[in-house]
Write an enzyme that holds these catalytic residues in place. Structure first.
Site, PDB file in Angstrom:
ATOM      1  CG  HIS A  20      43.989  33.414  77.928  1.00  0.00           C
ATOM      2  ND1 HIS A  20      44.493  32.433  77.120  1.00  0.00           N
ATOM      3  CD2 HIS A  20      42.752  33.693  77.442  1.00  0.00           C
ATOM      4  CE1 HIS A  20      43.606  32.122  76.185  1.00  0.00           C
ATOM      5  NE2 HIS A  20      42.536  32.881  76.367  1.00  0.00           N
ATOM      6  CB  SER A 124      21.034  42.525  86.674  1.00  0.00           C
ATOM      7  OG  SER A 124      19.848  42.824  85.986  1.00  0.00           O
TER       8      SER A 124
END
Length: 134
Positions: A20, A124
Site C-alpha cells: 500500500h 508519456s
C-alpha cells in the site's frame, strides 16, 4: 506458464513486491531513468512497446489508488491523456505535477520499479500509487 496478461518477469516481480502506497513508474523512451536495480528497460525501438500498451497490461495486475501525471501532458499530449483516463478506474485520483517533479519520483524510496517503454510522444510518463485489494 503464467495465465495473466503480464508476462515480463521483471515487471511482474516489481508488481508482486508492491505494498500500500508503494509506487511504480511507466515512462517514455526519453525519461532519464537512473541506472539502478529498479530500471526495467522494455524499449526495443521507437514506439515499441508503446506506453499505453504497457500501462494497459500493468493495470490488470495492480490495484491503483492514485496516479501522477505531468502537468505538461494536458497541453503537449492530450490524446495520450485521454487514453490514460480511459484505462484508469473512475475512482482513482489523478494528480498533475510538474514534469521536473516526476523525475524526482524515479528515485523515491517507495518506488519499486521504473519501466522504460519505446514511447516517443511527449510526457508519456505515469506514476502509479498502489492501493490494497481489501
Amino acid at each position: 506458464m503464467k495465465k495473466t496478461p503480464l508476462l515480463n518477469s521483471q515487471v511482474s516481480q516489481a508488481v508482486a513486491t508492491i505494498g500500500h502506497f508503494d509506487l511504480l513508474t511507466i515512462n517514455d523512451a526519453g525519461m532519464p531513468i537512473p541506472n539502478d536495480e529498479r530500471r526495467i528497460d522494455l524499449a526495443v525501438t521507437k514506439a515499441l512497446p508503446r506506453f499505453i500498451d504497457v500501462l494497459e497490461t500493468v493495470v490488470t495486475e495492480m490495484e491503483i489508488q492514485k496516479i501522477y501525471l505531468a502537468e505538461e501532458i494536458k497541453m503537449h499530449n492530450p490524446d495520450q491523456l485521454k487514453a490514460i483516463k480511459g484505462l484508469i478506474a473512475e475512482d482513482v485520483e489523478i494528480e498533475f505535477i510538474p514534469h521536473s517533479q516526476m523525475k524526482e519520483y524515479l528515485s523515491h524510496p517507495l518506488n519499486k520499479g521504473n519501466v522504460r517503454t519505446g514511447e516517443i510522444t511527449p510526457f508519456s510518463n505515469i506514476i502509479l500509487e498502489s492501493n490494497v485489494t481489501f
